[in-house]
Design an enzyme around this catalytic site. Structure first.
Site, PDB file in Angstrom:
ATOM      1  N   ARG A  28      -0.376   2.770  23.533  1.00  0.00           N
ATOM      2  CA  ARG A  28      -1.580   3.593  23.553  1.00  0.00           C
ATOM      3  C   ARG A  28      -2.420   3.298  24.791  1.00  0.00           C
ATOM      4  O   ARG A  28      -2.999   4.212  25.380  1.00  0.00           O
ATOM      5  CB  ARG A  28      -2.396   3.337  22.280  1.00  0.00           C
ATOM      6  CG  ARG A  28      -1.758   3.959  21.044  1.00  0.00           C
ATOM      7  CD  ARG A  28      -2.466   3.539  19.769  1.00  0.00           C
ATOM      8  NE  ARG A  28      -1.955   4.253  18.592  1.00  0.00           N
ATOM      9  CZ  ARG A  28      -1.998   3.759  17.367  1.00  0.00           C
ATOM     10  NH1 ARG A  28      -2.522   2.569  17.131  1.00  0.00           N
ATOM     11  NH2 ARG A  28      -1.521   4.456  16.348  1.00  0.00           N
ATOM     12  N   ASP A  34       6.536  -0.017  11.796  1.00  0.00           N
ATOM     13  CA  ASP A  34       6.339  -1.469  11.773  1.00  0.00           C
ATOM     14  C   ASP A  34       7.639  -2.230  11.576  1.00  0.00           C
ATOM     15  O   ASP A  34       7.641  -3.457  11.508  1.00  0.00           O
ATOM     16  CB  ASP A  34       5.365  -1.852  10.641  1.00  0.00           C
ATOM     17  CG  ASP A  34       3.978  -1.281  10.885  1.00  0.00           C
ATOM     18  OD1 ASP A  34       3.568  -1.218  12.051  1.00  0.00           O
ATOM     19  OD2 ASP A  34       3.323  -0.890   9.900  1.00  0.00           O
TER      20      ASP A  34
END
Ligand SMILES: NCc1[nH]cc(CCC(=O)O)c1CC(=O)O
Length: 278
Positions: A114, A68
């Site tokens: 993803r 992150d």
């Protein structure tokens, strides 16, 4: 918070005379849950409030999921330690007893990385999913999606991989490439403090090396978290390996490189050759 506790425990193990005080900080990334991260500042949404606290001296270390963290840290701040890497891979989660349909199935994920990889690997289409891990699992249970994609590390740390309600299919990280830094907890700190030796003592050199290489790749790609980019590096048989994927208009571009362990920075530069800020 669970991650901060892991770092605090590592510090207290290494320095029994020290006590690590945990200071909770809630960020915009935690509060805004109905929009994809890329719309409100990307990775910085999780980090800037920690950096302010570091620079103002309210805290001495900020514990982050390395994946992150933005490419650039605030001036004067560095990654002072990486904890040993947890499982770096992603997991396809389904509800037990509710098998995937034969035709196309719906996967919840907000991550472009993803989306493109699962689209290539399986007969899947994707819909936005945000929120913390528990929220995401709840939405799966309620039937909003046929499956969701989550990081194995987060599930493991929360003890959820043994949840009997769900089935977990581990996607091999050398094929379904994780986000840079996935599975690594990093401690950010002011560059030179009386606290630096404490963080150096809890640093895991292998995780630090992988994190450095993966962050270098992300920086050279100018990827932020808006691009569909994955990068995973590891040492095996005495060599260092980097694999990267990048979604492009004509499909997924994949590259890999191997070399000597101590050459990890040069390898990170070489594997991105010609891809810089495309
Ligand atoms: N994007 C949020 C986020 N940041 C770190 C993790 C998982 C833990 C880790 O990678 O260390 C997650 C959840 C997920 O992607 O499933």
């Amino acid at each position: 918070m669970a991650q901060a506790r892991l770092a605090a425990e590592a510090i207290e193990r290494a320095f029994p005379e020290l006590t690590a005080e945990l200071v909770p900080i809630v960020t915009r990334g935690d509060r805004i849950l109905d929009r994809p991260l890329v719309e409100f500042g990307g990775k910085g949404a999780f980090i800037s409030e920690f950096e302010r606290a570091l620079l103002e001296g309210r805290i001495d270390g900020a514990v982050h999921s390395a994946k992150d963290m933005p490419e650039e840290l605030a001036k004067g701040l560095v990654i002072a330690a990486a904890l040993p890497r947890e499982d770096a891979g992603d997991v396809l989660v389904t509800v037990k007893g509710r098998p995937l349909p034969d035709g196309p199935f719906l996967v919840g994920t907000g991550s472009p990385r993803r989306q493109v990889q699962i689209g290539e690997m399986r007969n899947a289409r994707c819909a936005l999913l945000r929120g913390n891990i528990q929220t995401r699992l709840n939405k799966l249970r309620e039937g909003e999606y046929d499956a969701i994609l989550l990081a194995a590390a987060g599930l493991k740390r929360m003890g959820l991989l043994s949840d009997p309600e769900f089935s977990f299919e581990r996607l091999p990280e050398k094929e379904f490439i994780p986000a840079g830094g996935q599975g690594i907890i990093a401690v950010e700190s002011r560059e030179h403090t009386e606290f630096s030796h404490v963080l150096a003592a809890i640093n895991d050199p292998a995780a630090f090396r992988s994190l450095a290489a993966e962050r270098l790749v992300l920086k050279r790609l100018g990827a932020g978290c808006t691009g569909a980019v994955g990068v995973y590096s590891y040492s095996e048989n005495g060599s260092f390996h980097i694999k990267l994927m990048k979604g492009t208009e004509s499909g997924i571009l994949r590259r890999e490189i191997s070399g000597a362990l101590e050459e990890y920075e040069a390898l990170a530069a070489a594997v991105t050759e010609g891809l810089d800020h495309e």
